[in-house]
Motif scaffolding. Structure first.
Motif, short mmCIF file in Angstrom:
data_model
loop_
_atom_site.label_atom_id
_atom_site.label_comp_id
_atom_site.label_asym_id
_atom_site.label_seq_id
_atom_site.Cartn_x
_atom_site.Cartn_y
_atom_site.Cartn_z
N HIS A 118 -0.17 8.00 -3.49
CA HIS A 118 0.68 9.37 -3.41
C HIS A 118 1.04 10.63 -3.48
CE1 HIS A 118 4.43 6.66 -2.11
NE2 HIS A 118 3.88 6.12 -3.09
N TYR A 119 0.23 10.96 -4.02
CA TYR A 119 0.08 12.57 -4.54
C TYR A 119 -1.67 12.67 -3.84
CZ TYR A 119 -1.17 17.11 -7.02
OH TYR A 119 -1.59 18.07 -7.34
N LYS A 120 -2.11 12.33 -3.48
CA LYS A 120 -3.42 11.79 -2.65
C LYS A 120 -3.67 12.09 -1.33
CE LYS A 120 -7.01 9.68 -6.38
NZ LYS A 120 -7.80 8.42 -5.93
N TYR A 121 -2.35 11.34 -0.70
CA TYR A 121 -1.68 11.41 0.31
C TYR A 121 -0.88 12.56 0.88
CZ TYR A 121 -4.12 7.12 1.69
OH TYR A 121 -4.62 5.61 1.52
N PHE A 122 -0.95 13.14 -0.17
CA PHE A 122 0.37 14.20 -0.24
C PHE A 122 1.93 14.26 -0.14
CE2 PHE A 122 -3.32 15.33 1.69
CZ PHE A 122 -3.99 16.11 1.15
N LYS A 123 2.02 13.33 -0.84
CA LYS A 123 3.55 12.40 -0.49
C LYS A 123 4.74 13.26 -1.77
CE LYS A 123 2.35 8.39 2.57
NZ LYS A 123 3.29 6.86 2.24
N PRO A 124 5.41 13.29 -1.49
CA PRO A 124 6.27 13.67 -2.71
C PRO A 124 6.84 12.93 -3.51
CG PRO A 124 7.65 13.23 -0.40
CD PRO A 124 6.20 12.76 -0.35
N ILE A 125 7.20 13.18 -4.80
CA ILE A 125 6.77 12.41 -6.19
C ILE A 125 7.59 12.92 -6.28
CG2 ILE A 125 6.04 11.61 -8.20
CD1 ILE A 125 3.16 12.31 -6.87
N GLY A 126 8.89 11.84 -7.40
CA GLY A 126 9.54 12.50 -8.21
C GLY A 126 9.71 11.53 -9.53
N LEU A 127 9.36 12.55 -10.99
CA LEU A 127 9.82 12.00 -11.99
C LEU A 127 10.71 11.82 -13.07
CD1 LEU A 127 6.10 13.83 -12.44
CD2 LEU A 127 7.35 10.40 -12.39
N HIS B 23 0.87 -1.13 0.21
CA HIS B 23 -0.28 -0.06 -0.11
C HIS B 23 0.95 1.46 0.18
CE1 HIS B 23 -3.15 3.13 1.13
NE2 HIS B 23 -3.78 1.85 0.57
N PRO B 24 0.09 2.59 -0.93
CA PRO B 24 1.40 3.39 -0.97
C PRO B 24 1.88 4.03 0.47
CG PRO B 24 -0.78 3.86 -2.59
CD PRO B 24 -0.25 2.74 -1.56
N THR B 25 0.80 4.17 1.03
CA THR B 25 0.53 4.64 2.90
C THR B 25 2.07 4.72 3.19
OG1 THR B 25 -1.20 3.27 3.92
CG2 THR B 25 -1.71 5.41 3.40
N LEU B 26 2.90 2.96 2.74
CA LEU B 26 3.77 2.49 3.83
C LEU B 26 4.70 3.35 3.86
CD1 LEU B 26 2.80 -1.58 4.04
CD2 LEU B 26 2.88 0.52 5.51
N PHE B 27 4.89 3.76 1.74
CA PHE B 27 5.91 4.35 1.61
C PHE B 27 6.21 5.86 1.76
CE2 PHE B 27 5.61 0.73 -1.35
CZ PHE B 27 6.95 0.31 -1.03
N ASP B 28 7.34 6.57 1.80
CA ASP B 28 7.71 8.04 2.26
C ASP B 28 7.80 9.12 1.49
OD1 ASP B 28 7.62 7.78 5.28
OD2 ASP B 28 9.97 7.04 5.19
N SER B 29 7.53 8.08 -0.10
CA SER B 29 8.10 9.02 -1.14
C SER B 29 7.54 8.37 -2.78
CB SER B 29 9.05 10.06 -1.62
OG SER B 29 10.59 8.69 -1.72
N LEU B 30 7.45 8.42 -3.95
CA LEU B 30 7.76 7.74 -4.73
C LEU B 30 8.47 8.75 -5.98
CD1 LEU B 30 6.42 5.66 -6.08
CD2 LEU B 30 4.46 7.24 -6.56
N TYR B 31 9.28 7.77 -6.95
CA TYR B 31 10.71 8.52 -7.66
C TYR B 31 9.81 6.79 -8.22
CZ TYR B 31 14.46 8.13 -10.31
OH TYR B 31 15.55 8.85 -11.97
N VAL B 32 9.22 7.76 -9.88
CA VAL B 32 8.97 7.12 -11.49
C VAL B 32 9.84 6.96 -12.13
CG1 VAL B 32 7.00 6.67 -12.88
CG2 VAL B 32 6.68 7.63 -10.15
N VAL B 33 10.34 5.38 -12.98
CA VAL B 33 10.75 5.99 -13.83
C VAL B 33 10.82 5.21 -14.96
CG1 VAL B 33 13.27 5.54 -12.53
CG2 VAL B 33 12.34 3.90 -12.83
N GLY B 34 9.31 4.71 -15.06
CA GLY B 34 9.20 3.99 -15.91
C GLY B 34 9.16 2.18 -15.73
N GLY B 35 9.29 2.39 -17.08
CA GLY B 35 8.72 0.37 -17.50
C GLY B 35 8.50 0.25 -18.67
N LYS B 36 9.01 -1.26 -18.51
CA LYS B 36 8.43 -2.14 -19.90
C LYS B 36 7.54 -2.98 -19.63
CE LYS B 36 9.86 0.66 -23.51
NZ LYS B 36 8.34 1.52 -23.81
#
Length: 98
Positions: free
Chosen positions: A44-53, A13-26
């Motif tokens: 993650h966005y709805k829980y107001f957490k930082p996101i790196g793209l 579940h996303p609440t168990l992580f402090d942030s998210l780094y999205v790299v894509g993938g196949k």
């Protein structure tokens, strides 16, 4: 350096992580993979957490309005992405999001 993966966006579940780094993938089933990534990212966005793209992960937020992307750090728009993302992680939450 090897990194052992113990959790995935399908099993945690996303609440168990402090942030998210999205790299894509196949994936063999790209549509399903993309839908799961978008769902996890939106949580993650709805829980107001930082996101790196990373530049390879930008397409996951194409439908979102960039004007309210407080706490979302885009590698393509940043000259110092790593430090900006770490600073966002240090802030923990971005309560100004709508």
């Amino acid at each position: 350096m090897n990194v052992q993966v113990t959790d995935t966006f399908l099993t945690t579940h996303p609440t168990l992580f402090d942030s998210l780094y999205v790299v894509g993938g196949k994936s063999k089933n790209q549509e399903m993979f993309d839908n799961h990534v978008k769902e996890f990212l939106n949580s993650h966005y709805k829980y107001f957490k930082p996101i790196g793209l990373a530049t390879t992960g930008d397409h996951y937020v194409e439908s979102m309005s960039k004007e309210n992307m407080i706490g979302v750090v885009f590698a393509k728009d940043s000259k110092d992405f790593a430090n900006e993302f770490v600073t966002a992680i240090g802030k923990a939450r971005f309560w100004d999001r709508k």
